[in-house]
Write a protein that holds these residues in place. Sequence first.
Motif, short mmCIF file in Angstrom:
data_model
loop_
_atom_site.label_atom_id
_atom_site.label_comp_id
_atom_site.label_asym_id
_atom_site.label_seq_id
_atom_site.Cartn_x
_atom_site.Cartn_y
_atom_site.Cartn_z
N GLN A 15 0.83 -1.21 0.00
CA GLN A 15 0.00 0.00 0.00
C GLN A 15 0.86 1.26 0.00
OE1 GLN A 15 -2.91 0.01 3.13
NE2 GLN A 15 -3.04 2.23 3.16
N LEU A 44 -3.61 -0.52 -10.15
CA LEU A 44 -4.73 -0.42 -9.21
C LEU A 44 -5.50 -1.73 -9.14
CD1 LEU A 44 -5.63 1.83 -7.40
CD2 LEU A 44 -7.19 2.59 -9.20
N GLY A 45 -5.74 -2.35 -10.28
CA GLY A 45 -6.43 -3.63 -10.31
C GLY A 45 -5.64 -4.73 -9.62
N GLY A 48 -5.99 -4.27 -5.90
CA GLY A 48 -7.30 -4.73 -5.45
C GLY A 48 -7.38 -6.24 -5.37
N GLU A 49 -6.81 -6.92 -6.37
CA GLU A 49 -6.79 -8.38 -6.33
C GLU A 49 -5.97 -8.88 -5.16
OE1 GLU A 49 -5.65 -10.27 -10.00
OE2 GLU A 49 -6.94 -8.93 -11.17
N ALA A 52 -8.09 -8.38 -1.98
CA ALA A 52 -9.26 -9.26 -1.93
C ALA A 52 -8.87 -10.72 -1.74
CB ALA A 52 -10.08 -9.10 -3.21
N LYS A 80 -13.24 -6.51 -8.82
CA LYS A 80 -13.28 -5.16 -9.37
C LYS A 80 -12.80 -4.18 -8.30
CE LYS A 80 -14.87 -6.20 -13.33
NZ LYS A 80 -13.98 -6.13 -14.47
N VAL A 81 -12.16 -3.12 -8.73
CA VAL A 81 -11.61 -2.13 -7.82
C VAL A 81 -12.20 -0.77 -8.16
CG1 VAL A 81 -9.49 -0.99 -7.09
CG2 VAL A 81 -9.47 -3.41 -7.62
N ARG A 83 -11.79 3.41 -7.33
CA ARG A 83 -10.95 4.46 -6.78
C ARG A 83 -11.78 5.34 -5.88
NH1 ARG A 83 -7.05 7.78 -10.84
NH2 ARG A 83 -5.24 6.59 -10.28
N ALA A 92 -7.03 2.85 -4.00
CA ALA A 92 -8.10 1.89 -4.22
C ALA A 92 -8.64 1.26 -2.96
CB ALA A 92 -7.55 0.79 -5.10
N LYS A 93 -9.81 0.79 -3.14
CA LYS A 93 -10.46 -0.01 -2.11
C LYS A 93 -11.10 -1.16 -2.87
CE LYS A 93 -13.25 0.79 1.87
NZ LYS A 93 -14.06 1.74 2.58
N ALA A 94 -10.82 -2.35 -2.47
CA ALA A 94 -11.39 -3.50 -3.18
C ALA A 94 -12.90 -3.48 -3.02
CB ALA A 94 -10.81 -4.79 -2.63
#
Length: 96
Positions: A15, A44-45, A48-49, A52, A80-81, A83, A92-94
């Motif tokens: 992060q 960003l994706g 998020g992965e 998650a 999916k992520v 912003r 990002a936040k998952a």
Amino acid sequence: MCEQDVCDAACTDVQQHILQIFHLQKRLKEVNGRYRWAGLGNLLGDFGEFIAIRHYGLKKAGSGSRDYDATWRDQTVQIKVARHSKRGKHPAKAAG
């Protein structure tokens, strides 16, 4: 970003590096605004992965898997992520 119960040391480290990248992209735009200074593939994706999969105990899909990012039991999962920030521009936040 990460809730306390979601993040471990590795998550926090990832992060912080991503936040540094966003900060540097912003600085590059300030130095020379003629360029977008955006991208870096799917950073960003990927983040998020990462979050998650760790949080939900998913199994990451193999490279080249189409239409899904992970598996859970016998089901495929697409991550999916979104912003979000106070300004609506950063990290990002998952979405789950």
